[in-house]
Design a protein around this motif. Sequence first.
Motif, PDB file in Angstrom:
ATOM      1  N   VAL A 259       0.870  -1.181   0.000  1.00 52.73           N
ATOM      2  CA  VAL A 259       0.000   0.000   0.000  1.00 52.73           C
ATOM      3  C   VAL A 259       0.909   1.233   0.000  1.00 52.73           C
ATOM      4  CG1 VAL A 259      -1.741   1.294   1.297  1.00 52.73           C
ATOM      5  CG2 VAL A 259      -1.809  -1.216   1.260  1.00 52.73           C
ATOM      6  N   ASP A 260       0.704   2.099  -0.966  1.00 47.23           N
ATOM      7  CA  ASP A 260       1.541   3.297  -1.079  1.00 47.23           C
ATOM      8  C   ASP A 260       1.549   4.090   0.217  1.00 47.23           C
ATOM      9  OD1 ASP A 260       2.370   2.883  -3.596  1.00 47.23           O
ATOM     10  OD2 ASP A 260       0.898   4.220  -4.557  1.00 47.23           O
ATOM     11  N   GLY A 261       2.738   4.451   0.643  1.00 46.68           N
ATOM     12  CA  GLY A 261       2.865   5.338   1.803  1.00 46.68           C
ATOM     13  C   GLY A 261       2.564   4.674   3.139  1.00 46.68           C
ATOM     14  N   GLN A 262       2.253   3.378   3.135  1.00 46.31           N
ATOM     15  CA  GLN A 262       1.933   2.692   4.402  1.00 46.31           C
ATOM     16  C   GLN A 262       2.881   1.506   4.553  1.00 46.31           C
ATOM     17  OE1 GLN A 262      -0.162   4.036   6.460  1.00 46.31           O
ATOM     18  NE2 GLN A 262      -1.064   5.500   5.046  1.00 46.31           N
ATOM     19  N   ARG A 263       3.975   1.732   5.239  1.00 49.32           N
ATOM     20  CA  ARG A 263       5.020   0.720   5.346  1.00 49.32           C
ATOM     21  C   ARG A 263       4.508  -0.554   6.031  1.00 49.32           C
ATOM     22  NH1 ARG A 263      10.076  -0.041   8.051  1.00 49.32           N
ATOM     23  NH2 ARG A 263      11.396  -0.879   6.424  1.00 49.32           N
ATOM     24  N   GLY A 264       4.874  -1.700   5.452  1.00 44.38           N
ATOM     25  CA  GLY A 264       4.530  -2.984   6.076  1.00 44.38           C
ATOM     26  C   GLY A 264       3.101  -3.428   5.818  1.00 44.38           C
ATOM     27  N   LEU A 265       2.359  -2.637   5.017  1.00 42.11           N
ATOM     28  CA  LEU A 265       0.951  -2.940   4.769  1.00 42.11           C
ATOM     29  C   LEU A 265       0.767  -3.348   3.304  1.00 42.11           C
ATOM     30  CD1 LEU A 265      -1.731  -2.747   6.400  1.00 42.11           C
ATOM     31  CD2 LEU A 265      -2.085  -0.521   5.346  1.00 42.11           C
ATOM     32  N   TYR A 266       0.013  -4.425   3.109  1.00 40.13           N
ATOM     33  CA  TYR A 266      -0.191  -4.966   1.764  1.00 40.13           C
ATOM     34  C   TYR A 266      -1.674  -5.205   1.528  1.00 40.13           C
ATOM     35  CZ  TYR A 266       4.775  -5.668   2.227  1.00 40.13           C
ATOM     36  OH  TYR A 266       6.115  -5.447   2.433  1.00 40.13           O
ATOM     37  N   THR A 267      -2.020  -5.169   0.246  1.00 37.29           N
ATOM     38  CA  THR A 267      -3.402  -5.428  -0.114  1.00 37.29           C
ATOM     39  C   THR A 267      -3.418  -6.417  -1.279  1.00 37.29           C
ATOM     40  OG1 THR A 267      -5.450  -4.301  -0.626  1.00 37.29           O
ATOM     41  CG2 THR A 267      -3.507  -3.421  -1.638  1.00 37.29           C
ATOM     42  N   LEU A 268      -4.567  -7.022  -1.530  1.00 42.87           N
ATOM     43  CA  LEU A 268      -4.632  -8.003  -2.614  1.00 42.87           C
ATOM     44  C   LEU A 268      -4.483  -7.307  -3.964  1.00 42.87           C
ATOM     45  CD1 LEU A 268      -7.600 -10.216  -1.365  1.00 42.87           C
ATOM     46  CD2 LEU A 268      -5.202 -10.896  -1.542  1.00 42.87           C
ATOM     47  N   SER A 269      -3.673  -7.894  -4.837  1.00 44.23           N
ATOM     48  CA  SER A 269      -3.476  -7.282  -6.161  1.00 44.23           C
ATOM     49  C   SER A 269      -4.770  -7.303  -6.962  1.00 44.23           C
ATOM     50  CB  SER A 269      -2.413  -8.043  -6.946  1.00 44.23           C
ATOM     51  OG  SER A 269      -1.268  -8.156  -6.163  1.00 44.23           O
ATOM     52  N   SER A 270      -5.599  -8.333  -6.697  1.00 48.50           N
ATOM     53  CA  SER A 270      -6.833  -8.487  -7.479  1.00 48.50           C
ATOM     54  C   SER A 270      -7.976  -7.640  -6.924  1.00 48.50           C
ATOM     55  CB  SER A 270      -7.253  -9.954  -7.436  1.00 48.50           C
ATOM     56  OG  SER A 270      -7.399 -10.338  -6.070  1.00 48.50           O
ATOM     57  N   GLY A 271      -7.807  -7.062  -5.750  1.00 46.21           N
ATOM     58  CA  GLY A 271      -8.910  -6.342  -5.098  1.00 46.21           C
ATOM     59  C   GLY A 271      -8.913  -4.858  -5.434  1.00 46.21           C
ATOM     60  N   PRO A 272      -9.816  -4.113  -4.798  1.00 45.49           N
ATOM     61  CA  PRO A 272      -9.922  -2.675  -5.072  1.00 45.49           C
ATOM     62  C   PRO A 272      -8.785  -1.870  -4.447  1.00 45.49           C
ATOM     63  CG  PRO A 272     -11.474  -3.314  -3.357  1.00 45.49           C
ATOM     64  CD  PRO A 272     -10.815  -4.573  -3.813  1.00 45.49           C
ATOM     65  N   GLY A 273      -7.952  -2.531  -3.633  1.00 41.98           N
ATOM     66  CA  GLY A 273      -6.864  -1.818  -2.958  1.00 41.98           C
ATOM     67  C   GLY A 273      -7.358  -1.236  -1.649  1.00 41.98           C
ATOM     68  N   PHE A 274      -6.446  -0.624  -0.938  1.00 37.02           N
ATOM     69  CA  PHE A 274      -6.808  -0.060   0.360  1.00 37.02           C
ATOM     70  C   PHE A 274      -7.194   1.391   0.163  1.00 37.02           C
ATOM     71  CE2 PHE A 274      -5.483   2.339   4.143  1.00 37.02           C
ATOM     72  CZ  PHE A 274      -6.351   1.779   5.054  1.00 37.02           C
ATOM     73  N   ASN A 275      -8.403   1.712   0.584  1.00 32.64           N
ATOM     74  CA  ASN A 275      -8.903   3.054   0.349  1.00 32.64           C
ATOM     75  C   ASN A 275      -8.651   3.942   1.566  1.00 32.64           C
ATOM     76  OD1 ASN A 275     -10.239   5.301  -0.412  1.00 32.64           O
ATOM     77  ND2 ASN A 275     -12.286   4.375  -0.424  1.00 32.64           N
ATOM     78  N   ALA A 276      -7.445   4.511   1.605  1.00 36.20           N
ATOM     79  CA  ALA A 276      -7.110   5.377   2.742  1.00 36.20           C
ATOM     80  C   ALA A 276      -8.032   6.592   2.759  1.00 36.20           C
ATOM     81  CB  ALA A 276      -5.659   5.813   2.677  1.00 36.20           C
ATOM     82  N   GLY A 277      -8.668   6.892   1.608  1.00 31.30           N
ATOM     83  CA  GLY A 277      -9.599   8.016   1.514  1.00 31.30           C
ATOM     84  C   GLY A 277     -10.789   7.840   2.429  1.00 31.30           C
TER      85      GLY A 277
END
Length: 283
Positions: A259-277
């Motif tokens: 996850v951009d800008g969030q060290r050590g945090l990952y999200t599924l490549s196939s998913g919508p990603g992590f919506n920090a918004g």
Amino acid sequence: MRVEDFDMFATLLKQRSGLVLTKDKAYLLESRLMPVARKWNMKGLDELATTVRTRKDEALLRDITEAMTTNESSFFRDTKPFDQFRQVVLPAFLSARAAKRQIRIWSAACSSGQEAYSLAMLLQDEATRTAGWRIDIVGTDISAEMVERAKSGIYTQFEVQRGLPIQMLVKHFKQMGDKWQINPNLRQMVSFREWNLLQDLGGLGQFDIVFCRNVLIYFDQPTKGRVLEAIARIMAPDGVLYLGGAETVLGITDRFKPVDGQRGLYTLSSGPGFNAGSLKAAG
Ligand SMILES: C[S@@+](CC[C@H](N)C(=O)[O-])C[C@H]1O[C@@H](n2cnc3c(N)ncnc32)[C@H](O)[C@@H]1O
């Protein structure tokens, strides 16, 4: 220790737990397996090795596997992931799951439970925002002894001094002689079960947030990949994965992306990603 015995134990441990033992760690085998040999009334490691070869006793193999696990853990280990959880990840999930009001969190390879209870403490501190929610924290570990310790919620003075702010100790623990026990309301938030990460993970259900920290370091690349892919299969499409500071998915699997800008945090490549918004939406 004889070379053939080292090789036999190393193969056994790799198969059963994923642990990779290099020859320079032979001393670890010796120091950790001697108590197992004594417990089983054996004279030493030669007899232990012979017994393993001739008698496939499941209880003995479990004792050997458990003895070789490294169970180092502490409350709020590395601090930053927990700050990030409180400030970024939890608010995002409170927003994303507002309709369902349910979040499932997994502390994979939880050792004696400090990671799971650290999360429970953070959630308890957010009780006004999570009232009416069902938030489950599940801790699992290959070691039956660690799972029992985690369930008891009892820690030594040394363990509570490592990483746990004094206000948290006073608020969430009760002193029992020279030990400290986590309060029942926090113990109710967490359930612990024995589970091997090399086993099928399907029986654990689906998780929104997974902490799998400081265990992949003991595995070789193919095993890391296999475990990460198994974790990916039981994560919500928009779920997040925390790895330890010395761990990454890069070069191991493409099922996850950082996850951009969030060290050590990952999200599924196939998913919508992590919506920090959604942090903003959560207010
Ligand atoms: C160093 S501790 C990490 C504890 C915690 N996650 C943390 O970061 O503080 C590693 C844990 O992984 C567990 N473990 C090792 N191999 C495992 C496996 N194949 N399946 C599940 N747990 C495993 C060990 O029993 C040990 O408790």
